[in-house]
Write a protein that holds these residues in place. Structure first.
Motif, mmCIF file in Angstrom:
data_model
loop_
_atom_site.group_PDB
_atom_site.id
_atom_site.type_symbol
_atom_site.label_atom_id
_atom_site.label_comp_id
_atom_site.label_asym_id
_atom_site.label_seq_id
_atom_site.Cartn_x
_atom_site.Cartn_y
_atom_site.Cartn_z
ATOM 1 N N THR A 54 0.802 -1.236 0.000
ATOM 2 C CA THR A 54 0.000 0.000 0.000
ATOM 3 C C THR A 54 0.826 1.274 0.000
ATOM 4 O O THR A 54 0.311 2.341 -0.350
ATOM 5 N N GLN A 77 -9.579 3.315 0.868
ATOM 6 C CA GLN A 77 -9.701 2.790 -0.491
ATOM 7 C C GLN A 77 -8.431 2.057 -0.897
ATOM 8 O O GLN A 77 -8.481 1.003 -1.552
ATOM 9 N N THR A 78 -7.288 2.594 -0.493
ATOM 10 C CA THR A 78 -6.007 1.943 -0.774
ATOM 11 C C THR A 78 -5.949 0.566 -0.114
ATOM 12 O O THR A 78 -5.528 -0.422 -0.721
ATOM 13 N N ASN A 81 -8.351 -1.894 -1.879
ATOM 14 C CA ASN A 81 -7.770 -2.404 -3.123
ATOM 15 C C ASN A 81 -6.705 -3.454 -2.833
ATOM 16 O O ASN A 81 -6.647 -4.494 -3.500
ATOM 17 N N SER A 84 -8.400 -6.609 -1.643
ATOM 18 C CA SER A 84 -9.413 -7.116 -2.578
ATOM 19 C C SER A 84 -10.783 -7.267 -1.924
ATOM 20 O O SER A 84 -11.453 -8.305 -2.043
#
Length: 216
Positions: A54, A77-78, A81, A84
């Protein structure tokens, strides 16, 4: 007559259970942190590995997982992502409905529990099914009368706690027998044979709280 201390009086009127806005934010931070840690462990990656993926520092990730900081939406959000998962999954425990069951005196559900003998009165004091803790808890008020039969061979999954309220019984757990009087507690693995072996003083009443994983 002594005058009341105004400061002490004001302290007594404060509600120790009230949630200030800052407290509510803290609850949200803790809920987010628990989810981040849970998803990271599901992926079987360390904090250091997540930091590499990250670009966030190990210190920042530790603060997030421990609920000690309020991460920005960009940071969340990081993380989403990298792990997943949907961004909203970090908020699921905070948004879950938390149940409570209030059972008034004498209103517990009377039932016959599997394996019980005649005149063993079981009152279920409350029940919450599937929940975020992953644990089922069954609290009973058990009454043994003059006619109650002894039955020291219950066996079931989980952990059980007995708190003696009235009367006296000799309670067997495995190879041991414990004399229980009002105020006594017995905490044990319920997979071993257990139950009241001798009714010493009747009527006898005790609380029995059984807990076990939801998936059993």
């Amino acid at each position: 007559m002594d005058k009341q201390n105004p400061e002490a009086s004001s302290q007594l009127t404060q509600d120790p259970h009230s949630l200030r806005s800052g407290d509510r934010e803290k609850v949200l931070e803790v809920a987010i942190g628990r989810e981040v840690r849970a998803f990271r462990r599901q992926k079987e990656i360390t904090v250091a590995e997540l930091a590499q993926i990250t670009g966030l520092s190990i210190g920042m990730l530790s603060k997030i997982e421990n609920g000690n900081t309020s991460p920005s939406l960009t940071t969340l959000q990081t993380l989403a992502n990298a792990l997943s998962v949907p961004l909203t999954s970090f908020f699921r425990r905070f948004e879950e409905r938390r149940e409570a069951v209030h059972t008034k005196s004498g209103q517990g559900v009377e039932l016959e529990r599997e394996g019980t003998r005649a005149n063993h009165q079981y009152n279920l004091l409350g029940h919450i099914g599937a929940n975020a803790s992953g644990v089922i808890v069954e609290p009973y008020l058990i009454t043994l009368s003059e006619e109650s039969d002894v039955f020291p061979t219950f066996q079931h999954a989980g952990i059980e706690t007995i708190y003696m309220l009235e009367g006296q019984v000799d309670y067997r757990h495995g190879d041991e027998v414990y004399p229980l009087k009002p105020g006594d507690t017995l905490f044990f693995d319920a997979d071993a044979p257990h139950g009241p072996e001798k009714l010493v003083q009747l009527p006898a009443r005790y609380l029995s709280v059984i807990s076990y994983p939801q998936n059993t």
